[in-house]
Design a protein around this motif. Structure first.
Motif, PDB file in Angstrom:
ATOM      1  N   PRO A  88       0.809  -1.219   0.000  1.00 28.98           N
ATOM      2  CA  PRO A  88       0.000   0.000   0.000  1.00 28.98           C
ATOM      3  C   PRO A  88       0.844   1.272   0.000  1.00 28.98           C
ATOM      4  CG  PRO A  88      -0.632  -1.462   1.820  1.00 28.98           C
ATOM      5  CD  PRO A  88       0.518  -2.089   1.120  1.00 28.98           C
ATOM      6  N   THR A  89       2.004   1.208   0.642  1.00 28.44           N
ATOM      7  CA  THR A  89       2.881   2.384   0.657  1.00 28.44           C
ATOM      8  C   THR A  89       3.311   2.739  -0.760  1.00 28.44           C
ATOM      9  OG1 THR A  89       3.663   1.860   2.890  1.00 28.44           O
ATOM     10  CG2 THR A  89       5.057   3.300   1.562  1.00 28.44           C
ATOM     11  N   LEU A  90       3.728   1.734  -1.521  1.00 27.03           N
ATOM     12  CA  LEU A  90       4.136   1.982  -2.905  1.00 27.03           C
ATOM     13  C   LEU A  90       2.973   2.470  -3.758  1.00 27.03           C
ATOM     14  CD1 LEU A  90       6.539  -1.029  -3.463  1.00 27.03           C
ATOM     15  CD2 LEU A  90       7.152   1.390  -3.576  1.00 27.03           C
ATOM     16  N   HIS A  91       1.792   1.875  -3.580  1.00 26.28           N
ATOM     17  CA  HIS A  91       0.628   2.321  -4.356  1.00 26.28           C
ATOM     18  C   HIS A  91       0.353   3.803  -4.134  1.00 26.28           C
ATOM     19  CE1 HIS A  91      -0.379  -1.845  -5.308  1.00 26.28           C
ATOM     20  NE2 HIS A  91      -1.256  -1.363  -6.152  1.00 26.28           N
ATOM     21  N   ALA A  92       0.425   4.239  -2.894  1.00 21.07           N
ATOM     22  CA  ALA A  92       0.177   5.647  -2.586  1.00 21.07           C
ATOM     23  C   ALA A  92       1.248   6.535  -3.230  1.00 21.07           C
ATOM     24  CB  ALA A  92       0.125   5.854  -1.074  1.00 21.07           C
ATOM     25  N   TRP A  93       2.519   6.152  -3.071  1.00 19.63           N
ATOM     26  CA  TRP A  93       3.619   6.930  -3.654  1.00 19.63           C
ATOM     27  C   TRP A  93       3.540   6.956  -5.182  1.00 19.63           C
ATOM     28  CZ3 TRP A  93       7.171  10.311  -1.979  1.00 19.63           C
ATOM     29  CH2 TRP A  93       7.454  10.369  -0.612  1.00 19.63           C
ATOM     30  N   GLU A  94       3.131   5.864  -5.788  1.00 17.81           N
ATOM     31  CA  GLU A  94       3.090   5.774  -7.244  1.00 17.81           C
ATOM     32  C   GLU A  94       1.872   6.480  -7.842  1.00 17.81           C
ATOM     33  OE1 GLU A  94       5.406   1.499  -7.775  1.00 17.81           O
ATOM     34  OE2 GLU A  94       3.233   1.503  -7.484  1.00 17.81           O
ATOM     35  N   GLY A  95       0.945   6.920  -7.005  1.00 19.93           N
ATOM     36  CA  GLY A  95      -0.221   7.626  -7.496  1.00 19.93           C
ATOM     37  C   GLY A  95      -1.327   6.721  -8.007  1.00 19.93           C
ATOM     38  N   LEU A  96      -1.279   5.439  -7.639  1.00 10.24           N
ATOM     39  CA  LEU A  96      -2.301   4.502  -8.103  1.00 10.24           C
ATOM     40  C   LEU A  96      -3.611   4.673  -7.351  1.00 10.24           C
ATOM     41  CD1 LEU A  96      -0.159   1.257  -8.425  1.00 10.24           C
ATOM     42  CD2 LEU A  96      -0.600   3.029 -10.128  1.00 10.24           C
ATOM     43  N   GLY A  97      -3.541   5.211  -6.159  1.00  8.63           N
ATOM     44  CA  GLY A  97      -4.691   5.397  -5.293  1.00  8.63           C
ATOM     45  C   GLY A  97      -4.239   5.258  -3.854  1.00  8.63           C
ATOM     46  N   LEU A  98      -5.200   5.274  -2.957  1.00  2.69           N
ATOM     47  CA  LEU A  98      -4.887   5.216  -1.534  1.00  2.69           C
ATOM     48  C   LEU A  98      -5.509   3.973  -0.905  1.00  2.69           C
ATOM     49  CD1 LEU A  98      -3.425   6.685   0.719  1.00  2.69           C
ATOM     50  CD2 LEU A  98      -5.542   7.908   1.197  1.00  2.69           C
ATOM     51  N   PRO A  99      -4.719   2.891  -0.779  1.00  5.60           N
ATOM     52  CA  PRO A  99      -5.232   1.663  -0.165  1.00  5.60           C
ATOM     53  C   PRO A  99      -5.179   1.738   1.361  1.00  5.60           C
ATOM     54  CG  PRO A  99      -3.079   1.288  -1.177  1.00  5.60           C
ATOM     55  CD  PRO A  99      -3.392   2.732  -1.329  1.00  5.60           C
ATOM     56  N   LYS A 100      -6.143   1.057   1.978  1.00  8.40           N
ATOM     57  CA  LYS A 100      -6.186   0.988   3.443  1.00  8.40           C
ATOM     58  C   LYS A 100      -6.544  -0.446   3.839  1.00  8.40           C
ATOM     59  CE  LYS A 100      -9.320   2.250   6.962  1.00  8.40           C
ATOM     60  NZ  LYS A 100     -10.589   2.883   7.207  1.00  8.40           N
ATOM     61  N   LEU A 101      -5.726  -1.014   4.705  1.00 10.48           N
ATOM     62  CA  LEU A 101      -5.991  -2.370   5.195  1.00 10.48           C
ATOM     63  C   LEU A 101      -7.288  -2.358   6.006  1.00 10.48           C
ATOM     64  CD1 LEU A 101      -4.930  -5.300   5.604  1.00 10.48           C
ATOM     65  CD2 LEU A 101      -3.832  -4.451   7.672  1.00 10.48           C
ATOM     66  N   ALA A 102      -8.242  -3.178   5.597  1.00 10.63           N
ATOM     67  CA  ALA A 102      -9.515  -3.277   6.318  1.00 10.63           C
ATOM     68  C   ALA A 102      -9.534  -4.506   7.216  1.00 10.63           C
ATOM     69  CB  ALA A 102     -10.683  -3.312   5.333  1.00 10.63           C
ATOM     70  N   ALA A 103      -8.895  -5.592   6.780  1.00 11.39           N
ATOM     71  CA  ALA A 103      -8.847  -6.817   7.582  1.00 11.39           C
ATOM     72  C   ALA A 103      -7.710  -7.699   7.074  1.00 11.39           C
ATOM     73  CB  ALA A 103     -10.169  -7.579   7.486  1.00 11.39           C
ATOM     74  N   LEU A 104      -7.091  -8.404   8.009  1.00 11.95           N
ATOM     75  CA  LEU A 104      -6.054  -9.358   7.659  1.00 11.95           C
ATOM     76  C   LEU A 104      -6.141 -10.538   8.606  1.00 11.95           C
ATOM     77  CD1 LEU A 104      -3.483 -10.260   6.147  1.00 11.95           C
ATOM     78  CD2 LEU A 104      -2.164  -8.970   7.845  1.00 11.95           C
ATOM     79  N   GLU A 105      -6.276 -11.735   8.026  1.00  5.63           N
ATOM     80  CA  GLU A 105      -6.231 -12.985   8.778  1.00  5.63           C
ATOM     81  C   GLU A 105      -5.146 -13.835   8.144  1.00  5.63           C
ATOM     82  OE1 GLU A 105     -10.102 -14.802   8.540  1.00  5.63           O
ATOM     83  OE2 GLU A 105     -11.084 -12.856   8.798  1.00  5.63           O
ATOM     84  N   HIS A 106      -4.185 -14.257   8.941  1.00  3.27           N
ATOM     85  CA  HIS A 106      -3.115 -15.090   8.392  1.00  3.27           C
ATOM     86  C   HIS A 106      -2.670 -16.093   9.438  1.00  3.27           C
ATOM     87  CE1 HIS A 106       1.278 -15.819   7.450  1.00  3.27           C
ATOM     88  NE2 HIS A 106       0.616 -16.399   6.469  1.00  3.27           N
ATOM     89  N   ASP A 107      -2.711 -17.363   9.067  1.00  8.02           N
ATOM     90  CA  ASP A 107      -2.219 -18.446   9.916  1.00  8.02           C
ATOM     91  C   ASP A 107      -1.391 -19.358   9.019  1.00  8.02           C
ATOM     92  OD1 ASP A 107      -1.742 -20.688  11.485  1.00  8.02           O
ATOM     93  OD2 ASP A 107      -3.763 -20.744  12.321  1.00  8.02           O
TER      94      ASP A 107
END
Length: 185
Positions: A88-107
């Motif tokens: 998401p950091t790169l997407h914001a810097w590259e001007g693609l848009g502004l992503p925001k993590l809404a949920a993450l589940e990882h096991d």
């Protein structure tokens, strides 16, 4: 390096005498978003909706995998979560848009994974509406492919990402749901 410390202005290597621009060891280009709108339109002109989705998704996935490898090599994140946060950091810097993590589940032990991302200002939705008009279904296929490829590379699992909401069809933001491919297909 942590994603929060990343500064693209300092990370880009401008080499105009060689006609190169690099981020890490990866050559990058600066291109107007209107070109992507023109690409969407041309893909529709020579194919159909399914062909356009497949090409844009595969293009995005290849880009996401390459970018994840570049981040690991050049930024050397401490762990998978830090590696993931560069996306998401790169997407914001590259001007693609502004992503925001809404949920993450990882096991890792059970190979369970789900990533939900809200995305504001998608340049793809913007360009689709500019050249094609309003959509009946989500159209940010390249971003969905990118997210799937990026996550696949980080977590060593074959991921698939679906866009479940899209500004081009009237939603307030775009939303992407990423899971192991077997859960979707």
């Amino acid at each position: 390096m942590k994603a929060t410390d990343f500064n693209m202005q300092q990370s880009l290597q401008f080499m105009p005498q060689q006609g190169l621009l690099k981020l890490g060891d990866s050559r990058v280009i600066v291109m107007g978003t209107e070109a992507m709108g023109a690409l969407y339109q041309e893909l529709f002109n020579v194919g159909d909706l399914i062909a356009t989705q497949v090409v844009m998704r595969r293009f995005g996935e290849a880009n996401g995998r390459e970018r994840a490898r570049m981040v690991k090599a050049a930024m050397q994140p401490d762990d998978q979560m830090e590696w993931l946060s560069f996306g998401p950091t790169l997407h914001a810097w590259e001007g693609l848009g502004l992503p925001k993590l809404a949920a993450l589940e990882h096991d890792a032990a059970t190979k369970k994974f789900r990533l939900l991302v809200e995305f504001k200002g998608s340049y793809l939705a913007e360009q689709y509406m500019r050249v094609m008009g309003a959509a009946n279904e989500p159209v940010c296929w390249q971003l969905a492919g990118y997210i799937a490829g990026y996550c696949s590379e980080i977590f060593g699992m074959d991921m698939h990402c679906r866009e479940t909401k899209c500004v081009a069809k009237g939603d307030p933001h775009c939303e992407f749901d990423t899971r192991p491919r077997g859960e979707w297909l």
